[in-house]
Write a protein that holds these residues in place. Structure first.
Motif, PDB file in Angstrom:
ATOM      1  N   LYS A 178       0.859  -1.201  -0.146  1.00  0.00           N
ATOM      2  CA  LYS A 178       0.036  -0.085   0.015  1.00  0.00           C
ATOM      3  C   LYS A 178       0.834   1.385   0.097  1.00  0.00           C
ATOM      4  O   LYS A 178       0.974   1.858   1.061  1.00  0.00           O
ATOM      5  CB  LYS A 178      -0.849  -0.210   1.277  1.00  0.00           C
ATOM      6  CG  LYS A 178      -1.927  -1.260   1.191  1.00  0.00           C
ATOM      7  CD  LYS A 178      -2.990  -0.880   2.031  1.00  0.00           C
ATOM      8  CE  LYS A 178      -4.144  -2.120   2.128  1.00  0.00           C
ATOM      9  NZ  LYS A 178      -5.169  -2.087   3.291  1.00  0.00           N
ATOM     10  N   PRO A 179       1.637   1.804  -0.999  1.00  0.00           N
ATOM     11  CA  PRO A 179       2.529   2.716  -1.338  1.00  0.00           C
ATOM     12  C   PRO A 179       1.947   4.048  -0.833  1.00  0.00           C
ATOM     13  O   PRO A 179       0.690   4.210  -1.115  1.00  0.00           O
ATOM     14  CB  PRO A 179       2.900   2.708  -2.719  1.00  0.00           C
ATOM     15  CG  PRO A 179       2.592   1.284  -3.099  1.00  0.00           C
ATOM     16  CD  PRO A 179       1.432   0.643  -2.256  1.00  0.00           C
ATOM     17  N   ARG A 180       2.616   4.736  -0.110  1.00  0.00           N
ATOM     18  CA  ARG A 180       2.193   6.072   0.394  1.00  0.00           C
ATOM     19  C   ARG A 180       1.110   6.018   1.529  1.00  0.00           C
ATOM     20  O   ARG A 180       0.932   6.928   1.953  1.00  0.00           O
ATOM     21  CB  ARG A 180       2.044   6.990  -0.828  1.00  0.00           C
ATOM     22  CG  ARG A 180       2.982   7.182  -1.785  1.00  0.00           C
ATOM     23  CD  ARG A 180       2.596   8.170  -3.067  1.00  0.00           C
ATOM     24  NE  ARG A 180       1.458   7.562  -3.826  1.00  0.00           N
ATOM     25  CZ  ARG A 180       1.979   6.647  -4.708  1.00  0.00           C
ATOM     26  NH1 ARG A 180       3.403   6.316  -4.928  1.00  0.00           N
ATOM     27  NH2 ARG A 180       1.137   6.100  -5.443  1.00  0.00           N
ATOM     28  N   GLN A 181       0.652   4.941   1.706  1.00  0.00           N
ATOM     29  CA  GLN A 181      -0.366   4.855   3.047  1.00  0.00           C
ATOM     30  C   GLN A 181       0.446   4.978   4.189  1.00  0.00           C
ATOM     31  O   GLN A 181       1.339   4.204   4.464  1.00  0.00           O
ATOM     32  CB  GLN A 181      -1.181   3.741   2.938  1.00  0.00           C
ATOM     33  CG  GLN A 181      -1.938   3.356   4.162  1.00  0.00           C
ATOM     34  CD  GLN A 181      -2.943   2.478   4.128  1.00  0.00           C
ATOM     35  OE1 GLN A 181      -3.769   2.185   3.088  1.00  0.00           O
ATOM     36  NE2 GLN A 181      -3.269   1.563   5.168  1.00  0.00           N
ATOM     37  N   VAL A 182       0.093   5.777   5.189  1.00  0.00           N
ATOM     38  CA  VAL A 182       0.850   5.748   6.525  1.00  0.00           C
ATOM     39  C   VAL A 182       0.375   4.648   7.341  1.00  0.00           C
ATOM     40  O   VAL A 182      -1.137   4.664   7.689  1.00  0.00           O
ATOM     41  CB  VAL A 182       0.748   7.301   7.129  1.00  0.00           C
ATOM     42  CG1 VAL A 182       1.481   7.193   8.512  1.00  0.00           C
ATOM     43  CG2 VAL A 182       1.339   8.217   6.154  1.00  0.00           C
ATOM     44  N   TYR A 231       4.931   5.176   9.801  1.00  0.00           N
ATOM     45  CA  TYR A 231       5.755   4.905   8.378  1.00  0.00           C
ATOM     46  C   TYR A 231       4.929   4.680   7.356  1.00  0.00           C
ATOM     47  O   TYR A 231       4.114   4.282   7.290  1.00  0.00           O
ATOM     48  CB  TYR A 231       6.822   3.648   8.929  1.00  0.00           C
ATOM     49  CG  TYR A 231       7.689   3.908  10.043  1.00  0.00           C
ATOM     50  CD1 TYR A 231       8.900   4.587  10.029  1.00  0.00           C
ATOM     51  CD2 TYR A 231       7.269   3.266  11.164  1.00  0.00           C
ATOM     52  CE1 TYR A 231       9.897   4.729  10.871  1.00  0.00           C
ATOM     53  CE2 TYR A 231       8.270   3.185  12.221  1.00  0.00           C
ATOM     54  CZ  TYR A 231       9.253   3.944  12.431  1.00  0.00           C
ATOM     55  OH  TYR A 231      10.273   4.223  13.175  1.00  0.00           O
ATOM     56  N   LYS A 232       5.690   4.972   6.169  1.00  0.00           N
ATOM     57  CA  LYS A 232       5.159   4.702   4.898  1.00  0.00           C
ATOM     58  C   LYS A 232       6.283   4.166   3.927  1.00  0.00           C
ATOM     59  O   LYS A 232       7.308   4.476   4.045  1.00  0.00           O
ATOM     60  CB  LYS A 232       4.408   5.896   4.287  1.00  0.00           C
ATOM     61  CG  LYS A 232       5.221   7.047   3.880  1.00  0.00           C
ATOM     62  CD  LYS A 232       4.296   8.051   3.261  1.00  0.00           C
ATOM     63  CE  LYS A 232       5.137   9.188   3.081  1.00  0.00           C
ATOM     64  NZ  LYS A 232       4.428  10.561   2.220  1.00  0.00           N
ATOM     65  N   PHE A 233       5.762   3.423   2.711  1.00  0.00           N
ATOM     66  CA  PHE A 233       6.698   3.080   1.742  1.00  0.00           C
ATOM     67  C   PHE A 233       6.335   4.249   0.563  1.00  0.00           C
ATOM     68  O   PHE A 233       5.132   4.037   0.354  1.00  0.00           O
ATOM     69  CB  PHE A 233       6.540   1.748   1.197  1.00  0.00           C
ATOM     70  CG  PHE A 233       7.239   1.094   0.307  1.00  0.00           C
ATOM     71  CD1 PHE A 233       8.172   0.597   0.472  1.00  0.00           C
ATOM     72  CD2 PHE A 233       6.727   1.499  -1.140  1.00  0.00           C
ATOM     73  CE1 PHE A 233       9.023   0.060  -0.574  1.00  0.00           C
ATOM     74  CE2 PHE A 233       7.585   1.056  -2.084  1.00  0.00           C
ATOM     75  CZ  PHE A 233       8.875   0.328  -1.946  1.00  0.00           C
ATOM     76  N   ASP A 234       7.263   4.546   0.119  1.00  0.00           N
ATOM     77  CA  ASP A 234       6.923   5.715  -0.928  1.00  0.00           C
ATOM     78  C   ASP A 234       8.359   5.569  -1.985  1.00  0.00           C
ATOM     79  O   ASP A 234       9.568   6.085  -1.363  1.00  0.00           O
ATOM     80  CB  ASP A 234       6.768   7.142  -0.650  1.00  0.00           C
ATOM     81  CG  ASP A 234       6.181   7.787  -1.814  1.00  0.00           C
ATOM     82  OD1 ASP A 234       6.455   7.288  -2.813  1.00  0.00           O
ATOM     83  OD2 ASP A 234       5.959   9.007  -1.400  1.00  0.00           O
ATOM     84  N   ASP A 235       8.179   4.877  -3.142  1.00  0.00           N
ATOM     85  CA  ASP A 235       9.336   5.005  -4.061  1.00  0.00           C
ATOM     86  C   ASP A 235       8.976   5.793  -5.474  1.00  0.00           C
ATOM     87  O   ASP A 235       9.780   5.499  -6.178  1.00  0.00           O
ATOM     88  CB  ASP A 235       9.937   3.562  -4.523  1.00  0.00           C
ATOM     89  CG  ASP A 235       8.713   2.862  -5.369  1.00  0.00           C
ATOM     90  OD1 ASP A 235       7.565   3.276  -5.228  1.00  0.00           O
ATOM     91  OD2 ASP A 235       8.982   1.712  -5.810  1.00  0.00           O
ATOM     92  N   SER A 236       8.025   6.503  -5.454  1.00  0.00           N
ATOM     93  CA  SER A 236       7.438   7.050  -6.434  1.00  0.00           C
ATOM     94  C   SER A 236       8.704   8.273  -7.218  1.00  0.00           C
ATOM     95  O   SER A 236       8.392   8.349  -8.341  1.00  0.00           O
ATOM     96  CB  SER A 236       5.940   7.804  -6.459  1.00  0.00           C
ATOM     97  OG  SER A 236       6.363   8.733  -5.377  1.00  0.00           O
ATOM     98  N   GLU A 237       9.298   8.974  -6.256  1.00  0.00           N
ATOM     99  CA  GLU A 237      10.094  10.047  -6.614  1.00  0.00           C
ATOM    100  C   GLU A 237      11.663   9.662  -6.638  1.00  0.00           C
ATOM    101  O   GLU A 237      12.430  10.563  -6.613  1.00  0.00           O
ATOM    102  CB  GLU A 237       9.621  11.342  -5.968  1.00  0.00           C
ATOM    103  CG  GLU A 237       8.127  11.701  -6.307  1.00  0.00           C
ATOM    104  CD  GLU A 237       7.846  13.086  -5.675  1.00  0.00           C
ATOM    105  OE1 GLU A 237       8.639  13.793  -5.136  1.00  0.00           O
ATOM    106  OE2 GLU A 237       6.776  13.545  -5.894  1.00  0.00           O
TER     107      GLU A 237
END
Length: 241
Positions: A178-182, A231-237
């Motif tokens: 669930k990218p960008r979900q905190v 925490y969140k996972f975000d590899d979009s940028e």
């Protein structure tokens, strides 16, 4: 399941042996640190689980944990700690243990923890083959990350993230799917550990710290701290340097 119980108190081992027998598990016992390491070295790939007391003669539990982790990055380890040894709990997790149980403990609680950890760590013997594309191979695919639950493999920028412990893998999967979900620490405790930790958020922080170190070996940091939340996972940028 084949389990190694490292415990210098023989009365504890004898008590647990009745519960292990009921589960029909194959269990061996080591009563000091040196014996534990030697037993593990004899057949490292044969063990499905280790319970490790920290207060041991000859070699303490921290040293045993480090030596076992030097041989195997994936064998699940549950450390057993005294109620007042909070720093030991965090240090044990940071050194690669997957879980901890506080002494004195209920045998039923320890059995439940073992089952929960084994359920998540169990790796199918047959890997996926002859597939057509990433969406068929991988359960989680984001901009620069992919993860296969069956083979327990994860990749960032097509580089494999090595030496993930069972809990680190499950934590990464939970965040990445669930990218960008905190996620709050409480949510992660429930989702990844399968049971309540009664507010002990340091467990999550210790695993996040180790997971970040392993991610940084293959690419930019994709696990972000959202201060005051979780925490969140975000590899979009993110980009490779």
């Amino acid at each position: 399941m084949k389990l190694l119980m490292v415990e210098d108190n023989k009365s504890v081992s004898e008590m647990m042996s009745m519960f292990f027998k009921k589960e029909q598990w194959d269990v061996e016992y080591a009563y000091d640190g040196e014996e534990a390491v030697e037993k593990f070295k004899q057949a490292p790939d044969s063990w499905d689980m280790i319970t490790l007391d920290l207060n041991l003669p000859k070699k303490d539990g921290m040293q045993v944990n480090a030596e076992i982790r030097a041989i195997s990055k994936t064998v699940p380890i549950i450390i057993l700690t005294a109620r007042d040894s909070e720093s030991d709990q965090v240090l044990g997790l940071e050194m690669g243990a997957d879980d901890y149980v506080v002494k004195p403990f209920s045998p039923i609680t320890l059995i439940a923890r073992i089952k929960a950890l084994h359920r998540r760590a169990e790796i199918p013997s047959v890997k996926v083959a002859n597939v057509l594309n990433d969406t068929e191979v991988y359960d989680v695919v984001t901009d620069h990350f992919k993860l296969n639950t069956k083979t327990r493999e994860a990749f960032l920028f097509d580089k494999q993230i090595n030496d993930l412990t069972p809990k680190e893998f499950d934590l990464l999967k939970t965040l990445a799917q669930k990218p960008r979900q905190v996620f709050s620490r409480e949510q992660l405790l429930q989702l990844v550990w399968d049971y309540e930790y009664y507010g002990d958020e340091r467990t999550v922080d210790a695993h996040i710290k180790k997971l970040r170190q392993k991610l940084e070996k293959v690419g930019p940091q994709v696990i972000q701290t959202v201060w005051g939340v979780g925490y969140k996972f975000d590899d979009s940028e993110v980009k490779l340097k």
